[in-house]
Design a protein around this motif. Structure first.
Motif, mmCIF file in Angstrom:
data_model
loop_
_atom_site.group_PDB
_atom_site.id
_atom_site.type_symbol
_atom_site.label_atom_id
_atom_site.label_comp_id
_atom_site.label_asym_id
_atom_site.label_seq_id
_atom_site.Cartn_x
_atom_site.Cartn_y
_atom_site.Cartn_z
ATOM 1 N N PHE A 106 -8.254 -1.737 0.230
ATOM 2 C CA PHE A 106 -8.724 -0.727 1.170
ATOM 3 C C PHE A 106 -7.568 0.156 1.609
ATOM 4 O O PHE A 106 -6.510 -0.348 2.011
ATOM 5 N N HIS A 107 -7.780 1.453 1.555
ATOM 6 C CA HIS A 107 -6.790 2.404 2.038
ATOM 7 C C HIS A 107 -7.136 2.769 3.475
ATOM 8 O O HIS A 107 -8.245 3.231 3.756
ATOM 9 N N GLY A 108 -6.195 2.551 4.391
ATOM 10 C CA GLY A 108 -6.439 2.897 5.777
ATOM 11 C C GLY A 108 -5.575 2.093 6.720
ATOM 12 O O GLY A 108 -4.802 1.215 6.304
ATOM 13 N N ASP A 109 -5.683 2.400 7.996
ATOM 14 C CA ASP A 109 -4.979 1.657 9.037
ATOM 15 C C ASP A 109 -5.543 0.244 9.113
ATOM 16 O O ASP A 109 -6.760 0.050 9.164
ATOM 17 N N ALA A 110 -4.672 -0.751 9.116
ATOM 18 C CA ALA A 110 -5.115 -2.144 9.047
ATOM 19 C C ALA A 110 -6.044 -2.505 10.198
ATOM 20 O O ALA A 110 -7.067 -3.174 9.999
ATOM 21 N N VAL A 111 -5.701 -2.083 11.421
ATOM 22 C CA VAL A 111 -6.533 -2.421 12.573
ATOM 23 C C VAL A 111 -7.930 -1.836 12.417
ATOM 24 O O VAL A 111 -8.937 -2.515 12.644
#
Length: 468
Positions: A106-111
């Motif tokens: 997944f590409h994105g901010d972990a939170v």
């Protein structure tokens, strides 16, 4: 008598005239707000909260959290084990299923990505977050590691860890490989401060030891010893967590393993992306093998418990006495394998200092004690009796820990699911594949998602056999 405290519902509204008596009511719990708390290391005034044990929310209270704990600006986090359980996601309709996240990147901010994943989805997580104190710039907005103070770095890192623990099963564990930073000639203490925060949040710190890096880069500092290790911190939600110590050869809490540059496994050469802070397959494999179950129930996903037994009493662990013990065994006519097993049963507390200071189990049968006495009366050296305690245990099978029916162990069981919220070059994912586990990776940098995709699609390195 103290003035009545101001009650603030679910938000902070500083009142300059009465700021020492503020109470925050958050989800039916009351917290006292402390202003102008100073972090002794950052020297910055911060705000903090502590739990109010008594109700109503006025008057005296008992503080259960130290002033100045991280994160400063929030009450105890909903993902902490001290907080009531429940799924805290962005949108209930957006929650991903296990099939949606298994073996996916997944590409994105972990939170933000983790907020869309339900509670207790993973059997554990292994990650190496960006280094603190701006040691590297990964060129993306919102990245961790470029904060101006250690406190800000730890607050951001903890926000990811709390979400990672929320999506981890009660019997799962989390493992973070984190390095310290040196500022103005001294260590800023990031690993130790992170451990303190995790304990404040109610987690159990089950491992806190060094990864001693073989093949590390030179450290030119002339006025201190060379920095050649990073810290490995393991945490759990409860006492009943899955951990298979015997699954790894080196069972020490000091992990002497190579860096990525010295690894036996080749990383695909991807010219478009540079990642010079990879941890090695060997380190990821070590943690995954011990903490992520090899077999889980296909119905409830509970880990199957590995069973170990001594199958050969003469199969001793390698040490300086091994050959002499086996030679004495074969030269002593009275010695049989039954005698050796009896010696193992009495353990380490049957002679010497052990006998003077320990009582042993006290449950051995008269027959066992008779066999040991026969060994003592023979020419077999008494000092070698305890060496049979070091006979190797071998994996003999797996046992269900759940009550599900029709589970064919080994046939329809599946490997556990491991998360890496800072997936980088995909080392955790690659190690998971090599050891029959499943993975989920997240990264803020899209280039690293592409790098990991290419790395995983290249297949298992042929040098895998050299590792075992």
């Amino acid at each position: 008598m103290a003035a009545p405290a101001e009650v603030i519902s679910n938000q902070y509204k500083p009142d300059s005239e009465n700021e020492n008596n503020q109470i925050l009511v958050h989800n039916q719990h009351a917290y006292a707000v402390h202003n102008d708390v100073v972090d002794p290391l950052d020297d910055d005034p911060v705000a903090s909260v502590s739990f109010v044990q008594e109700s109503p929310v006025v008057g005296e209270y008992t503080q259960s959290r130290p002033e100045g704990y991280y994160p400063y600006s929030s009450p105890p986090n909903p993902m902490s084990p001290n907080y009531p359980s429940g799924t805290y996601s962005v949108d209930a309709d957006a929650i991903l299923s296990i099939n949606d996240i298994k073996d996916e990147l997944f590409h994105g901010d972990a939170v933000e990505v983790l907020k869309g994943i339900p509670d207790e989805a993973f059997h554990g997580w292994v990650t190496s977050p960006p280094y603190p104190h701006s040691q590297r710039d990964y060129g993306v907005d919102g990245q961790i590691g470029i904060e101006s103070t250690p406190g800000e770095y730890l607050e951001n890192l903890l926000s990811v860890i709390l979400q990672a623990m929320r999506v981890t099963r009660p019997d799962g564990t989390g493992w973070v490989i984190v390095d310290d930073a040196i500022c103005n000639g001294e260590y800023i203490g990031v690993p130790d401060r992170l451990v303190a925060q995790l304990k404040d949040e109610g987690f159990k710190v089950i491992h806190n030891g060094p990864w001693v890096k073989t093949g590390r880069k030179p450290d030119p500092a002339p006025n201190r010893f060379a920095h050649t290790h990073e810290r490995v911190i393991g945490i759990a939600k409860s006492d009943n967590y899955m951990f298979d110590r015997r699954a790894v050869e080196d069972q020490s809490d000091v992990l002497s393993l190579p860096t990525s540059a010295e690894s036996k496994f080749n990383t695909p050469d991807v010219e478009e992306v540079s990642h010079d802070a990879m941890f090695s397959i060997e380190l990821a494999s070590h943690l995954i093998t011990a903490s992520i179950p090899k077999h889980t129930c296909p119905k409830c996903r509970s880990p199957l418990s590995p069973q170990y037994e001594v199958t050969d009493i003469l199969d001793l662990k390698e040490n300086r006495h091994k050959e002499r013990v086996l030679d004495a065994f074969h030269r002593t006519p009275e010695m049989t394998r039954k005698h050796a097993r009896a010696c193992r049963s009495v353990g380490l507390c049957d002679a010497g200092q052990g006998a003077r200071t320990q009582s042993g189990t006290g449950r051995n049968s008269n027959r066992v004690q008779q066999l040991v006495n026969e060994v003592r009366e023979s020419d077999f050296p008494s000092s070698y009796i305890r060496e049979f305690s070091y006979a190797k245990k071998h994996l003999t099978g797996y046992r269900q820990t759940c009550e599900c029916s029709d589970v064919d162990i080994g046939e329809n069981t599946i490997g556990g699911l491991v998360l890496d919220p800072f997936v980088g070059s995909g080392t955790t994912c690659s190690a998971a594949i090599r050891h029959g586990r499943h993975y989920t990776g997240i990264d803020l940098n899209e280039d690293y998602i592409d790098l990991t995709t290419k790395r995983l699609s290249s297949g298992v390195d042929s040098s895998l056999s050299e590792f075992f």
